[in-house]
Scaffold this motif. Structure first.
Motif, short mmCIF file in Angstrom:
data_model
loop_
_atom_site.label_atom_id
_atom_site.label_comp_id
_atom_site.label_asym_id
_atom_site.label_seq_id
_atom_site.Cartn_x
_atom_site.Cartn_y
_atom_site.Cartn_z
N THR A 229 15.13 -18.34 -32.07
CA THR A 229 13.86 -17.64 -31.77
C THR A 229 12.85 -17.56 -32.56
O THR A 229 12.88 -18.12 -33.74
N THR A 230 11.64 -17.39 -32.12
CA THR A 230 10.42 -17.31 -33.08
C THR A 230 10.27 -16.19 -34.03
O THR A 230 10.93 -15.05 -33.60
N PHE A 231 9.44 -16.14 -35.19
CA PHE A 231 9.49 -15.10 -36.14
C PHE A 231 8.56 -13.84 -35.24
O PHE A 231 9.11 -12.80 -35.43
N GLN A 232 7.68 -14.17 -34.39
CA GLN A 232 7.08 -13.00 -33.61
C GLN A 232 7.99 -12.47 -32.70
O GLN A 232 7.91 -11.50 -32.47
N ASN A 233 8.77 -13.39 -31.98
CA ASN A 233 9.87 -12.53 -31.14
C ASN A 233 10.73 -11.90 -31.88
O ASN A 233 11.17 -10.69 -31.30
N ALA A 234 11.46 -12.26 -32.82
CA ALA A 234 12.51 -11.60 -33.61
C ALA A 234 11.78 -10.31 -34.00
O ALA A 234 12.39 -9.22 -33.98
N THR A 235 10.51 -10.27 -34.37
CA THR A 235 9.99 -9.17 -35.09
C THR A 235 9.62 -8.08 -33.77
O THR A 235 9.99 -6.84 -33.77
N ARG A 236 9.18 -8.62 -32.58
CA ARG A 236 9.09 -7.98 -31.45
C ARG A 236 10.52 -6.89 -31.20
O ARG A 236 10.58 -5.81 -30.55
N PHE A 237 11.54 -8.00 -30.87
CA PHE A 237 12.94 -7.32 -30.64
C PHE A 237 13.51 -6.35 -31.70
O PHE A 237 14.18 -5.30 -31.24
N ARG A 238 13.22 -6.70 -33.10
CA ARG A 238 13.55 -5.52 -33.89
C ARG A 238 12.71 -4.20 -33.71
O ARG A 238 13.35 -3.32 -33.87
N GLN A 239 11.47 -4.22 -33.34
CA GLN A 239 10.86 -3.10 -33.30
C GLN A 239 11.13 -2.26 -32.08
O GLN A 239 10.87 -1.14 -32.01
N ALA A 240 11.81 -3.14 -31.05
CA ALA A 240 12.22 -2.28 -29.78
C ALA A 240 13.56 -1.61 -29.95
O ALA A 240 14.01 -0.80 -29.26
N MET A 241 14.40 -2.03 -31.08
CA MET A 241 15.55 -1.50 -31.32
C MET A 241 15.94 0.05 -31.36
O MET A 241 16.53 0.67 -31.03
N PRO A 242 14.78 0.48 -32.21
CA PRO A 242 14.89 1.95 -32.65
C PRO A 242 14.85 2.90 -31.32
O PRO A 242 15.45 3.68 -31.25
N ASP A 243 13.72 2.41 -30.31
CA ASP A 243 13.73 3.20 -29.05
C ASP A 243 14.99 2.99 -28.38
O ASP A 243 15.27 4.10 -27.65
N LEU A 244 15.59 1.78 -28.34
CA LEU A 244 16.77 1.50 -27.44
C LEU A 244 17.82 2.52 -27.97
O LEU A 244 18.48 3.09 -27.09
N VAL A 245 18.01 2.36 -29.29
CA VAL A 245 19.23 3.09 -30.05
C VAL A 245 18.93 4.63 -29.72
O VAL A 245 20.07 5.29 -29.31
N PHE A 246 17.68 5.01 -30.05
CA PHE A 246 17.46 6.43 -29.46
C PHE A 246 17.98 6.77 -28.32
O PHE A 246 18.59 7.95 -28.04
N LYS A 247 17.34 6.18 -27.43
CA LYS A 247 17.93 6.55 -25.82
C LYS A 247 19.42 6.36 -25.67
O LYS A 247 19.97 7.27 -24.90
N LEU A 248 19.88 5.41 -26.12
CA LEU A 248 21.50 5.33 -25.93
C LEU A 248 22.33 6.35 -26.59
O LEU A 248 23.47 6.73 -26.03
N ARG A 249 22.01 6.84 -27.79
CA ARG A 249 22.37 7.70 -28.42
C ARG A 249 22.69 9.02 -27.72
O ARG A 249 23.66 9.85 -27.84
N ARG A 250 21.82 9.26 -26.66
CA ARG A 250 21.87 10.37 -26.03
C ARG A 250 23.09 10.68 -25.01
O ARG A 250 23.45 11.54 -24.34
N PHE A 251 23.62 9.31 -24.67
CA PHE A 251 24.70 8.99 -23.72
C PHE A 251 25.93 8.49 -24.18
O PHE A 251 27.07 8.92 -23.48
#
Length: 165
Positions: A138-160
């Protein structure tokens, strides 16, 4: 309620929380109208090799006859695996299963690479996830965007989901 129903409900709830299933346009194959063709039941002919120095040919495989189906009442019924839950109602899942959940949700994002991405789940009570990319996946910009999405995703999954140790 069966465990399969609970799993389907959990997946639907997680999907709705995380913004729906944008890339899950599944294509189902058309149903078969007739049985697939089978090989003739004739005995295979044995052929002697012409020369000894030639490479040995693979033996012909005789097609196995289809197993006869037993009546429904005589077939053993498998019980579904019991899914462990915590007192709060969270599912206890191993790290690999949680990593697959996280990766599945990330794959719904636009321009996420089909191959070359890996998710590692670590920790205990407050588990976390880390994403790594193979070179040129992937590109650096896309990788950065995916890494920035990870904390929100993990926070939501931790509830379940709770990490099983």
């Amino acid at each position: 309620m069966s465990d399969d129903g609970k799993d389907a409900g959990l997946v639907a709830m997680i999907t709705s929380i995380l913004g729906g299933n944008k890339r899950a346009d599944t294509v189902t194959p058309p149903p078969l109208t007739e049985a697939p063709p089978t090989a003739p039941a004739n005995e295979p002919e044995t052929v002697e090799p012409a020369a000894l120095d030639a490479a040995p040919a693979e033996p012909e495989l005789k097609p196995e006859p289809a197993p006869e189906t037993a009546p429904a009442e005589t077939q053993p019924v498998e019980t579904p695996a019991k899914i462990a839950t915590t007192r709060d109602g969270k599912q206890l899942l191993p790290a690999e299963a949680i990593a697959d959940l996280v990766l599945g949700e990330l794959r719904k994002l636009e321009n996420f690479p089909a191959t070359g991405a890996s998710v590692t789940v670590y920790g205990y009570r407050h588990w976390n996830a880390m994403i790594t990319f193979a070179p040129f996946s992937t590109t650096f910009q896309n990788a950065t965007r995916f890494r920035q999405a990870m904390p929100d995703l993990v926070f939501k999954l931790r509830r379940f989901v709770e990490l099983e140790i």
